[in-house]
Design a protein around this motif. Sequence first.
Motif, PDB file in Angstrom:
ATOM      1  N   LEU A 283     -10.295   0.402  -8.320  1.00 43.67           N
ATOM      2  CA  LEU A 283      -9.639   1.700  -8.200  1.00 43.67           C
ATOM      3  C   LEU A 283      -8.811   1.692  -6.926  1.00 43.67           C
ATOM      4  N   ALA A 284      -7.542   2.048  -7.034  1.00 46.41           N
ATOM      5  CA  ALA A 284      -6.674   2.085  -5.859  1.00 46.41           C
ATOM      6  C   ALA A 284      -5.832   3.351  -5.916  1.00 46.41           C
ATOM      7  N   PRO A 285      -5.431   3.868  -4.746  1.00 46.54           N
ATOM      8  CA  PRO A 285      -4.606   5.084  -4.750  1.00 46.54           C
ATOM      9  C   PRO A 285      -3.287   4.841  -5.480  1.00 46.54           C
ATOM     10  N   LEU A 286      -2.909   5.769  -6.347  1.00 44.12           N
ATOM     11  CA  LEU A 286      -1.634   5.667  -7.070  1.00 44.12           C
ATOM     12  C   LEU A 286      -0.482   5.628  -6.074  1.00 44.12           C
ATOM     13  N   ASP A 287      -0.609   6.445  -5.033  1.00 47.54           N
ATOM     14  CA  ASP A 287       0.447   6.534  -4.021  1.00 47.54           C
ATOM     15  C   ASP A 287       0.191   5.555  -2.894  1.00 47.54           C
ATOM     16  N   GLY A 288       1.081   4.601  -2.694  1.00 49.86           N
ATOM     17  CA  GLY A 288       1.052   3.832  -1.454  1.00 49.86           C
ATOM     18  C   GLY A 288       0.271   2.538  -1.468  1.00 49.86           C
TER      19      GLY A 288
ATOM     20  N   VAL B 240       1.781   4.677   7.889  1.00 43.55           N
ATOM     21  CA  VAL B 240       2.549   3.657   7.176  1.00 43.55           C
ATOM     22  C   VAL B 240       1.661   2.451   6.837  1.00 43.55           C
ATOM     23  N   ALA B 241       0.579   2.275   7.596  1.00 46.88           N
ATOM     24  CA  ALA B 241      -0.324   1.136   7.387  1.00 46.88           C
ATOM     25  C   ALA B 241      -1.303   1.486   6.273  1.00 46.88           C
ATOM     26  N   SER B 242      -0.888   1.297   5.035  1.00 47.95           N
ATOM     27  CA  SER B 242      -1.647   1.822   3.894  1.00 47.95           C
ATOM     28  C   SER B 242      -3.049   1.224   3.803  1.00 47.95           C
ATOM     29  N   ALA B 243      -3.255   0.016   4.325  1.00 44.74           N
ATOM     30  CA  ALA B 243      -4.579  -0.620   4.252  1.00 44.74           C
ATOM     31  C   ALA B 243      -5.644   0.213   4.958  1.00 44.74           C
TER      32      ALA B 243
ATOM     33  N   ASP C 240       2.671  -6.591   1.894  1.00 42.74           N
ATOM     34  CA  ASP C 240       3.388  -5.316   1.839  1.00 42.74           C
ATOM     35  C   ASP C 240       4.870  -5.528   2.120  1.00 42.74           C
ATOM     36  N   PRO C 241       5.565  -6.228   1.208  1.00 40.75           N
ATOM     37  CA  PRO C 241       6.980  -6.533   1.462  1.00 40.75           C
ATOM     38  C   PRO C 241       7.855  -5.287   1.532  1.00 40.75           C
ATOM     39  N   ASP C 242       7.458  -4.220   0.845  1.00 39.96           N
ATOM     40  CA  ASP C 242       8.292  -3.008   0.861  1.00 39.96           C
ATOM     41  C   ASP C 242       8.407  -2.432   2.270  1.00 39.96           C
ATOM     42  N   THR C 243       7.272  -2.440   3.001  1.00 36.09           N
ATOM     43  CA  THR C 243       7.316  -1.891   4.356  1.00 36.09           C
ATOM     44  C   THR C 243       8.146  -2.789   5.271  1.00 36.09           C
ATOM     45  N   THR C 244       8.017  -4.104   5.102  1.00 39.93           N
ATOM     46  CA  THR C 244       8.814  -5.016   5.924  1.00 39.93           C
ATOM     47  C   THR C 244      10.310  -4.780   5.671  1.00 39.93           C
TER      48      THR C 244
END
Length: 401
Positions: free
Chosen positions: A121-126, A260-263, A345-349
Amino acid sequence: MAPRLFDQRLALRRGWLSSGVWRFRELVDPELDEAAIVTLREGSTPLYDSSAVARWAGIEGLLLKHEGLNPTGSFKDRGMTVAVSRARRSGAQLLACASTGNTAASLAAYCAAARLACVVLAPLDGTAVGKLSQALAYGARTLLVRGDFDAALRLVRAEAARGGLALLNSVNPFRIEGQKAIVFELLQDLGWQPPDWIAFPAGNLGNCAAFGKALREALQVGLIERAPRLLAVQAAGAAPFAAAFERGFDALEPVAPSTVASAIRIGDPASYPRAVRAIRSTGGCVVAVEDAHLLEAKAVIDRAGIGCEPASAAALAGVRALVERGAVLRGERVVCVLTGHVLKDPDTTLAWQRGELEPQACGPRSGPEQIDATEDALRRALAAARARPDPPSGRSAGSGA
Ligand code: F0G
């Protein structure tokens, strides 16, 4: 216990004892036998030394233990080899976890290797795209929850209590046993000479609990004579542990997490009591850093050719904050644990490189450039690249050192 036992195994290239977790089996899970073990040869991660990164932090003796170079790209593999082996041996039919992404990717891989069914289970957002794609690739049933990590963890915990599944989050004690090996291995990397500090990002606080337990045991069995201090670093928008530390650890007050650090976007950490014990028993410290600073720290680590995901860089930003406050002394030796790989997390980079994030943060940034498919265009770009050498590493290069 003699370090020699563990040092001799460093020469092994094959077999379960060549794993950087099972190399320490006597301290991790002495009862489990070889046939029961599910391993992907986790651990044996590099300990990097980068003068550019140390200069940015404002100290000389800074090392980076890169746990992002585990089989699935995060430190979670250390705990998962033990917990999945145990779950399989106990006959579990369905393994599950709630996750900000890395635990999900790791559980999915170990279940695939063990041919066990799993649900994540993971958050849909982020949830970062690298992690999500891994969970799917390894074949986990992947549920995106309309809610945050804390909500997802509440759901799986309740279901586990009803007996519907085996819970593989770090509330599972075998996860903690495996994660202790991060500390054993970094002590071994240093010839069993402890550093002054071990700094790491903190979310659900499993790692903090594991590090505290590892140090207590390393002292008990005589592998080291003094324990390093633990420095747990949270993102300012998800920092209930740092806030509790400031209040003398009176009680945990959950928050609505935002970073921003979703982890480490976690507002109600499950391992709070054990993490408090770890910080107290090592004379440690908990600090919160702004997103702008952890992104800057990430850019510095990335530019050193080492690379990590945003949450991992919080550790370095935390060290720098404590050096500025004078709590970490310039002559002290610090090991930062980098918890996840740069590709997670390539999107954040990309957003950072394109200047779309945190405009107040500065630091090395190049941004992708588009060019026409002509030799002329390439030559112009090459000339610009020569004329524009890398900026010094970040905000601090001048002020820190
Ligand atoms: N760094 C990374 C890259 C992580 O993925 C996590 C946690 C942490 C640090 C914090 O560790 O929870 O033991 O304090 N990730 C979990 C997950 C929550 O689901 O992958 P912690």
